[in-house]
Design an enzyme around this catalytic site. Structure first.
Site, PDB file in Angstrom:
ATOM      1  CE  LYS A   1      -4.772  -1.477   1.084  1.00 38.53           C
ATOM      2  NZ  LYS A   1      -3.970  -2.985   1.666  1.00 38.53           N
TER       3      LYS A   1
ATOM      4  CD  GLU B   1     -12.095   4.956   1.889  1.00 37.00           C
ATOM      5  OE1 GLU B   1     -11.237   6.185   1.116  1.00 37.00           O
ATOM      6  OE2 GLU B   1     -11.328   4.256   0.769  1.00 37.00           O
TER       7      GLU B   1
ATOM      8  CB  SER C   1      -0.358  -7.884  -0.900  1.00 36.61           C
ATOM      9  OG  SER C   1      -0.966  -8.743   0.168  1.00 36.61           O
TER      10      SER C   1
END
Ligand SMILES: *Cc1c(COP(=O)(O)O)cnc(C)c1O
Length: 393
Positions: free
Chosen positions: A89, A111, A377
């Site tokens: 991310k 968010e 990930s």
């Protein structure tokens, strides 16, 4: 690029920007500027420098020998879990904060559901000294208290969303309301390849560093930049899109996207979007989503917070529809077992999201010379409590 976005912001029938009139100026500013900004050599140089010296890239491509023996193929792990903050991310968060700076924005909103994207956003805001506001459902704040503390320690303000089910979709509504009220000085950082155009394309470009590195690393390690299989888990789809990106035009590379089946696709507790979903509009783009006959979004379920999303990004919807990638699903139980196996065979505790991709190795019949790349990930530290509860350590 054959499978890329067209000038109108669509991938086949999917994508576009289905937004309220009041958001039009914000999204239009982004649309007009994003490519010019991110293709500028000075932008690229700053992005590359932070990727190397802050995130720790390139992330290794690790030849997992015991996995390779077990599954009868050459299995490679693309180690996004080793990035600063523990997942892929951060790649997108860095890209978007640099973009926001160049757009002259002084304030960032985001968010977050489980808090992972909120932490990545709070991290890059601290790095750049920019004000950060994260909207989070009140219930999610209770469930994910350590991530709330992390965001606060990083200097972000976390605002509870107290309407509706008090979870991710309510936080999204609050963030959109904020953006409408503050169009000039605020940038909204979306965490996956979802949302109105240009977000899906922009986020895919920032994450595509995963596959550009992988190609070079595979060439070094195998003598061929193309593997037989590329695999990744899919929530909104950003790690998968980053992992697929530079392989999309290489039609012989099989792309496998693994969704969360939750307690089973027919159990009523699932997030297997391509299996259960239909075409419609979600979060500003036309895509495939889980919905009732009259178009109400169905609450998804998965044990992994990152895959617990009722849709997929529009580019995934397109790749699914035209069969360029294969979309499959893995249950909670299968994923948790795969997380245990990876820990004990390779000494790597994966995020439960990632464990879904690993679990699908069980279902493919490989040839012994096949080269297989799986996107790891994220790391499993955040999921330790869930693993502990399940296995009773
Ligand atoms: C958020 C997250 C995901 C799911 O998001 P995508 O956009 O589908 O990649 C997967 N793995 C980890 C570790 C995550 O934090």
């Amino acid at each position: 690029m054959k499978y890329g976005v067209n000038d109108l912001g669509y991938y086949g029938d999917f994508g576009g920007a289905y937004i309220p009139e009041m958001l039009y100026p914000n999204v239009e500013e982004l649309r007009q500027q994003y490519l010019t900004i991110i293709e500028d050599p000075a932008f690229k140089a700053e992005f590359d420098d932070l990727m190397k010296n802050y995130v720790g890239r390139p992330s290794p491509l690790y030849h997992a020998k015991r996995y390779s023996e077990k599954y009868g193929a050459n299995i490679f792990f693309k180690r996004e879990d080793l990035n600063h903050t523990g997942s892929h991310k951060i790649n997108n968060a860095i890209g978007q904060i640099l973009l926001a700076k160049r757009l002259g924005k002084h304030r960032i909103i985001a968010e977050t559901g489980a808090g992972q994207h909120g932490v990545a956003t709070a991290t890059v805001c601290a790095l750049m000294g920019i004000e950060c506001i994260v909207y989070m459902g009140e219930i999610d704040m209770q469930r994910q208290a350590p991530n709330v503390s992390r965001m606060k320690m990083l200097g972000a303000k976390v605002i509870p969303a107290t309407s509706g089910s008090k979870t991710l979709k309510d936080a999204t509504n609050e963030a959109l309301r904020d953006w409408i009220a503050n169009p000039v000085d605020t940038h909204y950082i979306i965490g996956s390849v979802v949302g109105p155009y240009p977000y899906p394309d922009m986020v895919a470009r920032f994450q595509s560093i995963i596959s550009s590195e992988t190609k070079k690393q595979l060439l070094e390690k195998t003598g061929n930049e193309l593997p037989q299989y590329v695999m990744a888990c899919v929530g909104g789809g950003s790690n998968a899109m980053g992992m697929f990106y530079h392989f999309l035009d290489d039609e012989n590379v099989k792309l496998v996207a693994v969704e969360a089946a939750g307690k089973g696709v027919d159990s009523g507790h699932s997030a297997a979007t391509t299996f259960l979903g239909r075409e419609g509009v979600l979060h500003g783009s036309r895509t495939i989503l889980m919905q009732t006959d009259d178009g109400q979004v169905i609450e998804p379920y998965s044990i992994s917070a990152g895959l617990d999303y009722p849709g997929i990004g529009p580019q995934h919807a397109y790749l699914y529809k035209i069969n360029r990638a294969q979309y499959v699903s893995i249950t909670d139980d299968e994923a948790l077992q795969a997380g245990l196996l990876c820990s004990q065979l390779e000494g790597i505790i994966p995020a439960i999201e990632t464990a879904h991709a690993l679990a699908y190795l069980e279902k493919i019949q490989f040839k012994k010379d096949d080269n297989v790349v799986i996107c790891i990930s994220g790391r499993g530290d955040k999921d330790l409590d869930t693993y502990i509860k399940y296995f009773g350590f």
